[in-house]
Design an enzyme around this catalytic site. Structure first.
Site, short mmCIF file in Angstrom:
data_model
loop_
_atom_site.label_atom_id
_atom_site.label_comp_id
_atom_site.label_asym_id
_atom_site.label_seq_id
_atom_site.Cartn_x
_atom_site.Cartn_y
_atom_site.Cartn_z
N CYS A 54 11.59 -32.72 46.07
CA CYS A 54 11.73 -34.18 45.94
C CYS A 54 10.69 -34.96 46.74
O CYS A 54 10.35 -36.07 46.39
CB CYS A 54 13.13 -34.60 46.35
SG CYS A 54 14.42 -33.88 45.31
N HIS A 73 12.51 -42.24 46.67
CA HIS A 73 12.79 -41.16 45.73
C HIS A 73 14.16 -41.43 45.11
O HIS A 73 15.12 -41.79 45.81
CB HIS A 73 12.80 -39.82 46.48
CG HIS A 73 13.51 -38.73 45.76
ND1 HIS A 73 13.16 -38.34 44.48
CD2 HIS A 73 14.57 -37.95 46.11
CE1 HIS A 73 13.97 -37.37 44.09
NE2 HIS A 73 14.83 -37.11 45.07
N ASN A 79 17.64 -38.02 38.49
CA ASN A 79 16.76 -37.53 39.56
C ASN A 79 15.76 -36.54 38.97
O ASN A 79 16.11 -35.41 38.64
CB ASN A 79 17.61 -36.85 40.64
CG ASN A 79 16.79 -36.32 41.80
OD1 ASN A 79 15.58 -36.14 41.70
ND2 ASN A 79 17.45 -36.04 42.91
#
Length: 332
Positions: free
Chosen positions: A114, A259, A289
Site C-alpha cells: 500500500c 492511501h 482499496n
C-alpha cells in the site's frame, strides 16, 4: 538545483463494477455492513482474458504521458509498484516497458504494497535530483480480486480490496517554487504476518494440491483490528513528520491524498488533524482499496477534476502491509 514535479497523471480501471449487493450473493454480508465498516459502495474487479496488471498500467501510463505533454520516447526510467505482478518472475516493470516500446531503459520494481507508490515516487525524486534521469514513469497497479477468498471466511478482505492502475510522470524542473519537498519512509517487519499472502514462497516446496489450495495460503490474510490500530497512529505520525521537516502546520495543507485503505481511517485522520472535507480527497467509495494504485489513481482524478492548482501544498500518505508507511509533501 533540480527538483521533481508531477508533470502528468493517468489512471485505468477494469470495466467490471462489483457492488456491495453483488458481494451479498457470494458471502454473508450486505451493503449496510460494508458501508458502515469501510465506506466502500462499489469496486472494480478484473475480467480474466481481458485485463492484466500490464494492460491496466499501460493505459494509465499513456494517459499520464499525454497529460505531461511529452512523447513516450522522453521517458528514461520506469518504477513499477505492485504486489500482484503478472508473473512471479520477471517483475512488471519490463512488461510495461515492452508494451510502451521503451526497450533499453531501466525498469525497477517495488513491492511495498500500500505504501509502494510513495516509496517509488521517493526513488524517482532522488534520481531526478541527482540529474540521472529527467522523466520517470512511476506506476502503481494491482489485480487483487484473483487472490481474494470470496466466501464468509474471507469476507473482511474481499469487501475491501480491488483492482486498478494509476501512473504519474515525475519530471525535472529548475523552478524553486515547485516540486517534491521531502519524502519519509518507514517500516516495521514485526507485523509482516498481520497483512500478507503466504504462498507461493520460495523457502517452502510448493506442491500444488487440493489441501494446500484449500488451506487459504494463496489468499490474502488480514488482521483487520491490528491494521486499523496501527494505521491511524502511523498515518498521523508520518504526515506530521513531513510537515515538521518543512516548517508547516496541518492548517497549511491544501490537499491531503491518503492511501485509500478504509474511509473510516481517512475520516479519523482528518478529524484528528482538524482538516475540512475540501482538504482531503477520498474515492474509496467507488474503487475500494487498490493498494499501490490508490494514490496515483487519486492524483489523476484530482488533476482531472481541477481540485489542485499550482502553488498548492499537497501531502501524500500511506500505510499498509509490512507494516510500511510513508509520506511525501509536494508544492504543486
Amino acid at each position: 538545483m533540480l527538483k521533481s514535479i508531477i508533470a502528468g497523471a493517468g489512471h485505468c480501471l477494469p470495466e467490471r463494477v462489483v457492488t456491495n449487493d453483488d458481494l451479498s450473493k457470494m458471502m454473508n454480508t450486505n451493503n449496510e455492513w460494508i458501508v458502515e465498516r469501510t465506506g466502500i459502495r462499489e469496486r472494480r474487479w478484473f475480467t480474466p482474458g481481458v485485463d492484466t496488471v500490464t494492460s491496466l498500467a499501460k493505459n494509465a501510463s499513456i494517459m499520464a504521458i499525454q497529460n505531461a505533454g511529452i512523447e513516450t520516447s522522453a521517458i528514461d526510467f520506469i518504477i513499477f509498484a505492485t504486489v500482484t505482478p503478472d508473473y512471479f518472475i520477471p517483475g512488471n516493470g519490463v512488461l510495461l516497458q515492452r508494451e510502451l516500446g521503451l526497450q533499453g531503459i531501466g525498469a525497477l520494481d517495488v513491492r511495498n504494497a500500500c505504501s509502494g507508490f510513495i516509496y517509488a515516487l521517493s526513488i524517482a525524486d532522488q534520481f531526478i535530483k541527482t540529474g540521472m534521469y529527467k522523466n520517470i514513469l512511476v506506476v502503481g497497479a494491482e489485480i487483487q480480486s484473483s487472490a481474494l477468498s470470496k466466501n464468509d471466511e474471507g469476507r473482511s478482505s474481499a469487501v475491501i480490496f480491488a483492482d486498478g492502475a494509476g501512473a504519474v510522470v515525475c519530471s525535472a524542473t529548475e523552478d524553486e517554487n515547485r516540486g517534491i519537498l521531502s519524502s519519509h519512509l518507514h517500516a516495521d517487519g514485526d507485523f509482516a504476518e498481520e497483512l500478507y499472502v503466504k504462498d507461493p514462497g520460495s523457502s517452502r516446496e510448493v506442491r500444488l494440491s487440493t489441501p494446500l489450495i484449500e488451506s487459504g495460503s494463496f489468499n490474502l490474510s488480514m488482521n483487520g483490528n491490528t491494521v486499523f490500530k496501527h494505521a491511524v497512529l502511523r498515518f498521523k505520525e508520518v504526515i506530521e513528520e513531513a510537515l515538521k521537516a518543512n516548517n508547516y502546520q496541518s492548517t497549511d495543507i491544501d490537499l491531503l491524498i491518503p492511501h485509500q485503505a478504509n474511509l473510516r481511517i481517512s475520516q479519523y485522520i482528518q478529524n484528528k488533524m482538524g482538516l475540512s472535507d475540501s482538504q482531503v480527497f477520498n474515492n474509496i467509495m467507488h474503487y475500494g482499496n487498490t493498494t499501490a494504485a490508490t494514490i496515483p489513481i487519486a492524483i489523476s482524478e484530482v488533476m482531472q477534476q481541477g481540485k489542485v492548482k499550482s502553488g498548492d501544498l499537497v501531502c501524500l500518505a500511506a500505510f499498509g502491509s509490512g507494516f510500511s508507511w510513508a509520506s511525501a509533501l509536494i508544492r504543486w
